[in-house]
Write a protein that holds these residues in place. Structure first.
Motif, PDB file in Angstrom:
ATOM      1  N   ASN A  73      38.360   5.641  25.350  1.00 24.66           N
ATOM      2  CA  ASN A  73      39.199   4.575  25.923  1.00 24.66           C
ATOM      3  C   ASN A  73      39.935   3.799  24.836  1.00 24.66           C
ATOM      4  OD1 ASN A  73      38.591   5.155  28.566  1.00 24.66           O
ATOM      5  ND2 ASN A  73      36.905   3.686  28.696  1.00 24.66           N
ATOM      6  N   ILE A  74      39.263   3.537  23.750  1.00 23.39           N
ATOM      7  CA  ILE A  74      39.918   2.789  22.657  1.00 23.39           C
ATOM      8  C   ILE A  74      41.003   3.666  22.018  1.00 23.39           C
ATOM      9  CG2 ILE A  74      39.574   1.774  20.363  1.00 23.39           C
ATOM     10  CD1 ILE A  74      36.820   0.806  21.389  1.00 23.39           C
ATOM     11  N   LEU A  75      40.672   4.946  21.783  1.00 25.17           N
ATOM     12  CA  LEU A  75      41.677   5.838  21.174  1.00 25.17           C
ATOM     13  C   LEU A  75      42.880   6.014  22.110  1.00 25.17           C
ATOM     14  CD1 LEU A  75      39.408   8.634  19.605  1.00 25.17           C
ATOM     15  CD2 LEU A  75      40.288   6.545  18.548  1.00 25.17           C
ATOM     16  N   GLY A  76      42.625   5.900  23.411  1.00 22.17           N
ATOM     17  CA  GLY A  76      43.720   6.040  24.372  1.00 22.17           C
ATOM     18  C   GLY A  76      44.416   4.728  24.671  1.00 22.17           C
ATOM     19  N   SER A  77      44.085   3.688  23.930  1.00 23.81           N
ATOM     20  CA  SER A  77      44.671   2.335  24.077  1.00 23.81           C
ATOM     21  C   SER A  77      44.437   1.737  25.463  1.00 23.81           C
ATOM     22  CB  SER A  77      46.168   2.333  23.728  1.00 23.81           C
ATOM     23  OG  SER A  77      46.944   2.908  24.761  1.00 23.81           O
ATOM     24  N   LEU A  78      43.377   2.218  26.120  1.00 24.18           N
ATOM     25  CA  LEU A  78      43.012   1.616  27.409  1.00 24.18           C
ATOM     26  C   LEU A  78      42.086   0.425  27.201  1.00 24.18           C
ATOM     27  CD1 LEU A  78      42.305   4.878  29.466  1.00 24.18           C
ATOM     28  CD2 LEU A  78      44.215   3.298  29.801  1.00 24.18           C
ATOM     29  N   ASP A  79      41.517   0.336  26.002  1.00 25.45           N
ATOM     30  CA  ASP A  79      40.585  -0.739  25.688  1.00 25.45           C
ATOM     31  C   ASP A  79      40.801  -1.138  24.229  1.00 25.45           C
ATOM     32  OD1 ASP A  79      38.585  -2.558  26.102  1.00 25.45           O
ATOM     33  OD2 ASP A  79      37.029  -1.076  26.566  1.00 25.45           O
ATOM     34  N   ARG A  80      40.239  -2.282  23.833  1.00 28.13           N
ATOM     35  CA  ARG A  80      40.406  -2.748  22.443  1.00 28.13           C
ATOM     36  C   ARG A  80      39.044  -2.850  21.762  1.00 28.13           C
ATOM     37  NH1 ARG A  80      44.664  -7.697  22.364  1.00 28.13           N
ATOM     38  NH2 ARG A  80      46.382  -6.622  23.345  1.00 28.13           N
ATOM     39  N   PRO A  81      39.037  -2.608  20.478  1.00 27.72           N
ATOM     40  CA  PRO A  81      37.766  -2.769  19.777  1.00 27.72           C
ATOM     41  C   PRO A  81      37.412  -4.254  19.621  1.00 27.72           C
ATOM     42  CG  PRO A  81      39.513  -2.180  18.237  1.00 27.72           C
ATOM     43  CD  PRO A  81      40.112  -2.151  19.604  1.00 27.72           C
ATOM     44  N   THR A  82      36.111  -4.518  19.518  1.00 25.28           N
ATOM     45  CA  THR A  82      35.679  -5.897  19.262  1.00 25.28           C
ATOM     46  C   THR A  82      35.875  -6.232  17.789  1.00 25.28           C
ATOM     47  OG1 THR A  82      33.993  -5.518  20.954  1.00 25.28           O
ATOM     48  CG2 THR A  82      33.773  -7.514  19.629  1.00 25.28           C
ATOM     49  N   GLU A  83      35.540  -5.258  16.954  1.00 20.55           N
ATOM     50  CA  GLU A  83      35.758  -5.421  15.502  1.00 20.55           C
ATOM     51  C   GLU A  83      36.249  -4.090  14.946  1.00 20.55           C
ATOM     52  OE1 GLU A  83      32.200  -6.681  13.439  1.00 20.55           O
ATOM     53  OE2 GLU A  83      31.787  -8.191  14.976  1.00 20.55           O
ATOM     54  N   GLY A  84      36.701  -4.122  13.715  1.00 21.73           N
ATOM     55  CA  GLY A  84      37.165  -2.899  13.064  1.00 21.73           C
ATOM     56  C   GLY A  84      38.558  -2.518  13.524  1.00 21.73           C
ATOM     57  N   SER A  85      38.921  -1.289  13.175  1.00 20.99           N
ATOM     58  CA  SER A  85      40.299  -0.890  13.433  1.00 20.99           C
ATOM     59  C   SER A  85      40.370   0.532  13.984  1.00 20.99           C
ATOM     60  CB  SER A  85      41.065  -0.991  12.107  1.00 20.99           C
ATOM     61  OG  SER A  85      42.261  -0.265  12.189  1.00 20.99           O
ATOM     62  N   ALA A  86      41.302   0.755  14.893  1.00 21.48           N
ATOM     63  CA  ALA A  86      41.579   2.113  15.382  1.00 21.48           C
ATOM     64  C   ALA A  86      43.086   2.319  15.278  1.00 21.48           C
ATOM     65  CB  ALA A  86      41.116   2.260  16.823  1.00 21.48           C
ATOM     66  N   GLU A  87      43.462   3.256  14.420  1.00 21.29           N
ATOM     67  CA  GLU A  87      44.884   3.513  14.218  1.00 21.29           C
ATOM     68  C   GLU A  87      45.220   4.853  14.867  1.00 21.29           C
ATOM     69  OE1 GLU A  87      45.717   2.600  10.178  1.00 21.29           O
ATOM     70  OE2 GLU A  87      47.823   3.184  10.367  1.00 21.29           O
ATOM     71  N   VAL A  88      46.078   4.832  15.864  1.00 20.61           N
ATOM     72  CA  VAL A  88      46.449   6.045  16.612  1.00 20.61           C
ATOM     73  C   VAL A  88      47.954   6.226  16.499  1.00 20.61           C
ATOM     74  CG1 VAL A  88      46.456   7.164  18.875  1.00 20.61           C
ATOM     75  CG2 VAL A  88      44.535   5.700  18.221  1.00 20.61           C
ATOM     76  N   LEU A  89      48.353   7.357  15.924  1.00 21.83           N
ATOM     77  CA  LEU A  89      49.785   7.649  15.745  1.00 21.83           C
ATOM     78  C   LEU A  89      50.513   6.472  15.083  1.00 21.83           C
ATOM     79  CD1 LEU A  89      50.032   9.219  19.227  1.00 21.83           C
ATOM     80  CD2 LEU A  89      50.773  10.424  17.187  1.00 21.83           C
ATOM     81  N   GLY A  90      49.817   5.864  14.132  1.00 23.11           N
ATOM     82  CA  GLY A  90      50.429   4.789  13.361  1.00 23.11           C
ATOM     83  C   GLY A  90      50.357   3.423  14.004  1.00 23.11           C
ATOM     84  N   GLU A  91      49.815   3.360  15.228  1.00 26.08           N
ATOM     85  CA  GLU A  91      49.722   2.056  15.900  1.00 26.08           C
ATOM     86  C   GLU A  91      48.286   1.550  15.843  1.00 26.08           C
ATOM     87  OE1 GLU A  91      52.229   0.467  17.040  1.00 26.08           O
ATOM     88  OE2 GLU A  91      53.792   1.937  17.515  1.00 26.08           O
ATOM     89  N   ARG A  92      48.141   0.287  15.485  1.00 33.50           N
ATOM     90  CA  ARG A  92      46.799  -0.304  15.455  1.00 33.50           C
ATOM     91  C   ARG A  92      46.485  -0.803  16.877  1.00 33.50           C
ATOM     92  NH1 ARG A  92      45.222  -1.718  10.040  1.00 33.50           N
ATOM     93  NH2 ARG A  92      43.902  -3.378  10.846  1.00 33.50           N
ATOM     94  N   ILE A  93      45.511  -0.150  17.485  1.00 31.70           N
ATOM     95  CA  ILE A  93      45.202  -0.422  18.893  1.00 31.70           C
ATOM     96  C   ILE A  93      44.859  -1.896  19.117  1.00 31.70           C
ATOM     97  CG2 ILE A  93      43.608   0.133  20.795  1.00 31.70           C
ATOM     98  CD1 ILE A  93      45.549   2.412  20.087  1.00 31.70           C
ATOM     99  N   GLU A  94      44.127  -2.475  18.155  1.00 27.39           N
ATOM    100  CA  GLU A  94      43.674  -3.866  18.341  1.00 27.39           C
ATOM    101  C   GLU A  94      44.845  -4.857  18.345  1.00 27.39           C
ATOM    102  OE1 GLU A  94      42.871  -1.807  15.999  1.00 27.39           O
ATOM    103  OE2 GLU A  94      42.986  -2.660  13.991  1.00 27.39           O
TER     104      GLU A  94
END
Lengths: 249, 389
Positions: free
Chosen positions: A59-80
């Motif tokens: 869900n986080i990698l699919g930008s359906l949800d956001r992380p509480t901490e840390g970072s998820a970068e998908v295709l150059g976009e920071r999900i958080e």
């Protein structure tokens, strides 16, 4: 965005990814310091028991949800950092989803279901028709284009869901337990389809699964337990049974 | 455009349930337009009939004339103002003298108004010519209501009694020259029409009148001592009555509209509850929350759009037929305060149709939108799991 879109740059990178859910007064840690990197055309699986954090990570990698901490970068976009609108745009342009229960829109025909992502993108009618028919041919369901989801078997429905996920040629497809409701033969058909897609279109597939049939197809297996990555290894895979050439869309 | 297309697909995909809602809402459309058109038509018909038979293009009243004050009627007469003479001579106005009196017929005395009018006038559409043409003496004109009340018919002779200008009571026989059929109660019930010069002579009010009626479309100047009453004033009671009736009709269609809206609201609420997984899927496929809200709102609004179309399909022929052939009015309506003839011809204006369409469209859209606000608080992940946030 450009920083991760180069040929050698990873498609996805997570750094110390944490997801915590508040349940009443208590806290449930779904993901704990997850660090992963995925490259183009990977065929990877998140494996683990129920509640291990597989779906949360998808869900986080699919930008359906956001992380509480840390970072998820998908295709150059920071999900958080993404707004709802930007997240929706990322999903509509670059990410395809396949769900456990196919989630086809019941009032639409097979054709209309597959066409939907292209309508959201605003693709012209001629281009839409060409792409939809090519995707349906590719999953072997062109002759059922006018059928409604209720008229399809479970395997056929899941293949329509695959066609819908790939019709816009996304860089990334996230599949949550895609074979959970399928019998052995249908599971093999679906997995063969996705393997060929990954190979021919260079699409990155990430699965959340604990189905042994799926695990046999994976080229990379990431084991999660209580939100922690406990194993991450490259596998020897079985070849796809019915490799197909992807038609030009 | 894409959202509208998707909303239309969803709406049409819902099948019979959607069409059932559309039919109910189309009934609201047709009933609102039909009822309002009926009242508008009734008001126009009453106004036209009154203008034609009683009010003309407005009236000059003697300073003491007040139709609501019978006690002043004995003094409500005076010489016809010189300023109106030329209009009267040219047939653009006609004087009327009103004297309180009694009629003796069918063994009883009844209080009546004796009204004197020029038999050759063409200002009002009353058959006053019979007052000049009838052979014999004492011709009088009455309406069907008066005939019924007094038990009279054409050719009958009755005695009328009155008090003249100097306070002397006198009596004379009249012969009913004709019983006229008019929808205007106020020129009929309790009234006997006589030639003006005869009534002036009977009441010793030579050259006098209580009011002067202008022909429709005629304008008169200021007349010293007499007050001009325009049609806005003279028709105020009729218009107030029509407004009251329209307000009464509004209750009926408000209930109908309310039922339609409850159906749509219920459908929207259930839709969002049962389709939450679909909402999650739509978000996963790239629709924003705003787009999903617009899509659901439009789905609801299509009820009104299609109801207008369906309503037009059966409403235009139906209401058109009623407008051309009229709706029969039972005689009992005279007893409840109005009479417009045997039939009412509804009148539908563009403003009525557009106003109703806008009313139903806006109400439906608002009702469709209200439940969708829940989507704004919806997490895609929760929706995909079939839960509402």
């Amino acid at each position: 965005m450009a920083s991760m879109n180069g040929p050698a740059s990873p498609l996805i990178r997570t750094r110390d990814l944490v997801k915590v859910y508040s349940l009443g007064g208590s806290r449930l840690v779904a993901l704990n310091k997850v660090n992963l990197t995925f490259h183009r055309s990977e065929f990877a699986g998140l494996v683990g028991p129920s509640g291990s954090g597989k779906t949360t990570l998808l869900n986080i990698l699919g930008s359906l949800d956001r992380p509480t901490e840390g970072s998820a970068e998908v295709l150059g976009e920071r999900i958080e950092d993404l707004s709802h609108k930007k997240a929706a745009e990322l999903r509509s342009r670059h990410i395809g989803f396949i769900f456990q229960t196919h989630n086809l829109l019941p009032v639409y025909t097979v054709y209309e279901n597959v066409e939907f992502p292209l309508l959201v993108l605003g693709a012209p009618a001629g281009e839409r028709h060409k792409a939809v028919m090519a995707a349906l041919e590719w999953v072997g369901l062109a002759d059922l284009a006018r059928s409604r989801p209720a008229q399809l078997s479970g395997g056929q429905s899941q293949r329509v869901a695959i066609a819908r996920a790939i019709v816009k040629r996304p860089e990334l497809v996230l599949a949550d337990e895609p074979t959970a409701n399928l019998d052995g033969e249908n599971s093999r058909n679906v997995l063969d389809t996705m393997t060929a897609l990954s190979r021919d279109l260079q699409t990155t597939f990430i699965f959340a699964t604990h189905d042994e049939k799926v695990i046999r197809y994976l080229r990379r297996k990431i084991v999660l337990n209580d939100g922690v990555v406990i194993e991450d290894k490259v596998l020897q895979t079985v070849p796809a049974n019915q490799p197909r050439a992807v038609p030009v869309i | 455009m894409t959202i509208a297309k998707l909303a239309l697909r969803n709406f049409l995909g819902a099948g019979m349930k959607a069409w059932l809602r559309v039919v109910v809402l189309s009934l609201a459309f047709v009933v609102i337009i039909g009822l309002q058109g009926l009242y508008v038509g009734m008001g126009e018909q009453m106004s036209q009939a009154m203008i034609s038979a009683e009010l003309g293009g407005g009236q000059y009243w003697h300073p003491k004339y007040d139709p609501q004050d019978p006690l002043e009627l004995a003094d409500a007469h005076g010489p016809i103002p010189a300023g109106l003479t030329s209009l009267i001579e040219n047939g653009r106005a006609t004087p009327i003298l009103i004297v309180q009196g009694y009629i003796y017929s069918a063994g009883t005395f009844r209080s009546i108004l004796l009204k004197g009018i020029d038999p050759n006038q063409h200002v009002l559409s009353l058959p006053t010519g019979v007052l000049a043409d009838s052979p014999g003496s004492g011709p009088a004109l009455i309406g069907t209501r008066m005939a019924r009340e007094a038990g009279l018919k054409a050719g009958d002779v009755a005695t009328v009694r009155w008090r003249d200008a100097v306070g002397t009571f006198d009596a004379e026989e009249i012969r009913i020259a004709r019983v006229m059929n008019t929808s205007v109660q106020t020129v009929d019930s309790g009234q006997v029409w006589l030639p003006l010069d005869r009534l002036q002579r009977m009441a010793r009010m030579n050259g006098e009148a209580s009011l002067v009626v202008l022909a429709n479309g005629t304008s008169g100047g200021a007349v010293t001592g007499w007050t001009f009453k325009d049609l806005d004033f003279l028709l105020a009671d009729v218009r107030a009555m029509v407004r009251t009736k329209m307000a009464g009709g509004a209750i009926v269609y408000t209930i109908l509209l309310f039922l339609g809206m409850i159906t749509i609201l219920d459908t929207q609420v259930l839709s969002i509850f049962y389709r939450k997984k679909e909402i999650g899927t739509l978000m996963a496929l790239g629709l924003t929350r705003g787009s999903v809200i617009r899509m659901f709102t439009l789905e609801g609004a299509f009820n009104a759009v299609l109801a207008a179309v369906i309503g037009a399909i059966y409403g235009i022929p139906l209401l058109g037929l009623l407008a051309s052939s009229g709706i029969p009015v039972p005689p009992v309506t005279e007893q409840v305060g109005f009479s417009v003839g045997d039939r009412i011809y509804p009148a539908y204006s563009a403003a009525l149709v557009l106003g109703t369409t806008a009313l139903v469209g806006v109400t439906t859209t608002v009702v469709s939108f209200l439940p969708t606000r829940k989507i704004a608080r919806l997490q895609p992940t929760e929706a995909l799991r079939g839960r509402l946030g």
